[in-house]
Design an enzyme around this catalytic site. Structure first.
Site, PDB file in Angstrom:
ATOM      1  N   ILE A   1      45.929  24.652  -4.762  1.00  0.00           N
ATOM      2  CA  ILE A   1      45.184  24.766  -6.004  1.00  0.00           C
ATOM      3  C   ILE A   1      46.107  24.750  -7.215  1.00  0.00           C
ATOM      4  O   ILE A   1      45.754  24.235  -8.278  1.00  0.00           O
ATOM      5  CB  ILE A   1      44.287  26.034  -6.000  1.00  0.00           C
ATOM      6  CG1 ILE A   1      43.178  25.908  -7.053  1.00  0.00           C
ATOM      7  CG2 ILE A   1      45.093  27.299  -6.189  1.00  0.00           C
ATOM      8  CD1 ILE A   1      42.125  24.896  -6.711  1.00  0.00           C
ATOM      9  N   ALA A   2      47.320  25.283  -7.078  1.00  0.00           N
ATOM     10  CA  ALA A   2      48.295  25.219  -8.172  1.00  0.00           C
ATOM     11  C   ALA A   2      48.704  23.774  -8.433  1.00  0.00           C
ATOM     12  O   ALA A   2      48.856  23.353  -9.592  1.00  0.00           O
ATOM     13  CB  ALA A   2      49.515  26.063  -7.833  1.00  0.00           C
TER      14      ALA A   2
ATOM     15  N   LYS B   1      39.191  32.207  -7.168  1.00  0.00           N
ATOM     16  CA  LYS B   1      38.202  32.917  -6.352  1.00  0.00           C
ATOM     17  C   LYS B   1      38.828  33.260  -5.005  1.00  0.00           C
ATOM     18  O   LYS B   1      39.746  32.566  -4.556  1.00  0.00           O
ATOM     19  CB  LYS B   1      36.932  32.085  -6.196  1.00  0.00           C
ATOM     20  CG  LYS B   1      37.130  30.706  -5.526  1.00  0.00           C
ATOM     21  CD  LYS B   1      37.076  30.781  -4.028  1.00  0.00           C
ATOM     22  CE  LYS B   1      37.398  29.493  -3.380  1.00  0.00           C
ATOM     23  NZ  LYS B   1      37.608  29.621  -1.924  1.00  0.00           N
TER      24      LYS B   1
END
Length: 374
Positions: free
Chosen positions: A49-50, A130
Site C-alpha cells: 500500500i505504501a 484500515k
C-alpha cells in the site's frame, strides 16, 4: 447516462491496482483533485500500500518527502525508487522532523495504535490504513490525542474518500432516492490455508475477515444510513488459528434501516453492495475503490449509470481529503465519525464471536475467554 454497467474481470487486489494505474497513466491528472494547501508527507512502512501511495502521488507530480520502516535498508531502497528525500533511521527522527506535516501509516493493524500515539503527540496529522485500530477503545484514545494536539486523524478506508460516494450521497440526501430500507453487502476472498502465519489468519498480526474486509462492507452501508446501528445479530466460523474466517450478520438502527452482510476469507464472493431505497436500488460492484454505480428506478425499471472519479486515483483522494480537513473542511474532518461507528460494530461482533487478539488479553480475561490462537 443510461444503460448497463460494463463488465469487469475478477482480479486480486494487487493486479486490480496495477490495472487501475494503467488506466489513468496516460491521462492528465485532474487539476481540481487537490484543492487545499499542500502538506509534506512521510510514510511509515514500505509494503504494497505504501508503494501504491508513492505511485499515485507520482501521477500528480508529487512525491513523499520522508519514509521510515522497521528495516532501514528497505526504507532506503523505497526512497531511491520513488525519489523520497528523507530516510529516517528511527521513527522518532521522523516525528521530530519539522519538515513533515502529515504521516501515512501503512503497517499491520495491530501496530497502528503505537504509531498513532507517537505521531499525534508529535503534532503530525495522520492518515492511517484500515483497520485504523484494533478496537473502539484504541480509536477513542487516538481521537482524544488528535483533539488534544490540534491535529487531524483520518481513516484511509477508500470508500470514505472516493468521489462516487460523495456524488451518490448528495443524491440520497436530496431525497431523490427516498428513504433507505436495506443494504446488502458481500465480500469474499480466497486465502489459502497453506501458510497460517500470514497476515490473513495470524492473530498476532490481527488477522481475520472482519478487520481486513469487513471494514469495507460496513463502511459502504454506514455511509448511506441515517444513524449508526444499535442492534446486531450474527453467526461466525473461526479459522483454526482462532480468527474469524466466515460470517453473516445483520444490523439495524433506530430508523429501522437494515444491513445484511456476508464475509469470507476462504470462499470467493463478488464485492457487491446493493442499497435499496424507496424509489430505486443502487448496485455497486468492486465497491472498495468504485468509480461507477448502477441505479435501477422502481417506477419504470430504468437503469442509470453514475460515474465519478477514477479507481486509479483512490489513494490520491485520501491525501486530498486529509489536506482539506486540515484546511478546515468540516465534511472531510467528519469522516472519522463514520469510521468510529464502523469500528464500534466490528469490535462488538468480534467480541461476540470470542475473537480477541493478544493485545486485548485483559479484555478477554475479563470476559472469561481465551485469546485467539491460544
Amino acid at each position: 447516462m443510461s444503460g448497463l454497467s460494463r463488465p469487469r474481470t475478477a482480479l486480486d487486489s494487487a493486479a486490480a491496482a496495477d490495472a487501475a494505474f494503467a488506466a489513468v497513466a496516460g491521462k492528465p491528472f485532474p487539476a481540481d483533485l487537490f484543492s487545499a494547501p499542500r502538506l509534506n508527507w512521510a510514510v511509515i512502512g514500505c509494503g504494497v500500500i505504501a508503494n501504491q501511495m508513492a505511485q499515485t502521488l507520482a501521477l500528480a507530480g508529487r512525491h513523499l518527502v520522508g519514509v521510515a520502516n522497521r528495516t532501514y535498508d528497505k526504507a532506503r531502497a523505497f526512497a531511491e525508487r520513488y525519489g523520497v528525500e528523507r530516510v529516517y533511521k528511527t521513527y522518532a527522527e521522523l516525528y521530530a522532523d519539522p519538515a513533515i506535516d502529515a504521516v501515512y501509516i501503512t503497517t499491520p493493524h495491530n501496530t497502528h495504535i503505537a504509531f498513532l500515539r507517537e505521531a499525534l503527540a508529535a503534532g503530525k496529522h495522520v492518515l492511517c490504513e484500515k483497520s485504523i485500530t484494533l478496537n473502539s477503545a484504541e480509536l477513542a484514545e487516538a481521537r482524544a490525542l488528535a483533539a488534544e494536539h490540534g491535529v487531524v486523524l483520518m481513516d484511509a478506508t477508500t470508500i470514505l474518500h472516493m468521489p462516487l460516494y460523495r456524488k451518490l450521497l448528495a443524491e440520497a440526501r436530496s431525497g431523490a432516492f427516498g428513504p433507505l430500507t436495506l443494504a446488502q453487502v458481500n465480500f469474499g476472498s480466497y486465502k489459502e490455508y497453506g501458510d497460517l502465519t500470514n497476515r490473513f489468519y495470524n492473530p498476532r498480526l490481527a488477522g481475520g475477515a472482519m478487520l481486513d474486509i469487513g471494514v469495507y462492507a460496513l463502511t459502504v452501508a454506514r455511509l448511506f444510513m441515517a444513524s449508526a446501528p444499535d442492534e446486531v445479530v450474527s453467526l461466525a466460523n473461526r479459522a483454526q488459528t482462532g480468527v474469524d474466517e466466515t460470517s453473516g450478520f445483520v444490523t439495524r438502527n433506530a430508523e429501522g434501516e437494515l444491513g445484511v452482510f456476508s464475509l469470507s476469507l476462504h470462499a470467493k464472493q463478488p464485492k457487491r453492495a446493493l442499497l435499496s431505497f424507496d424509489r430505486c436500488y443502487v448496485e455497486i460492484t468492486d465497491y472498495p475503490r468504485a468509480d461507477r454505480a448502477v441505479i435501477t428506478w422502481t417506477a419504470d425499471g430504468r437503469h442509470e449509470i453514475v460515474e465519478a472519479g477514477e479507481e486509479g486515483y483512490a489513494l490520491a483522494y485520501e491525501v486530498a481529503d486529509l489536506e482539506r480537513a486540515v484546511a478546515g473542511d468540516a465534511e472531510a474532518a467528519g469522516l472519522i465519525d463514520i469510521a468510529a461507528d464502523v469500528m464500534d460494530v466490528m469490535t462488538r461482533l468480534r467480541y461476540d464471536w470470542g475473537v480477541y487478539y493478544p493485545e486485548e488479553r485483559a479484555i478477554a480475561e475479563a470476559a472469561g475467554v481465551s485469546v485467539a490462537g491460544e
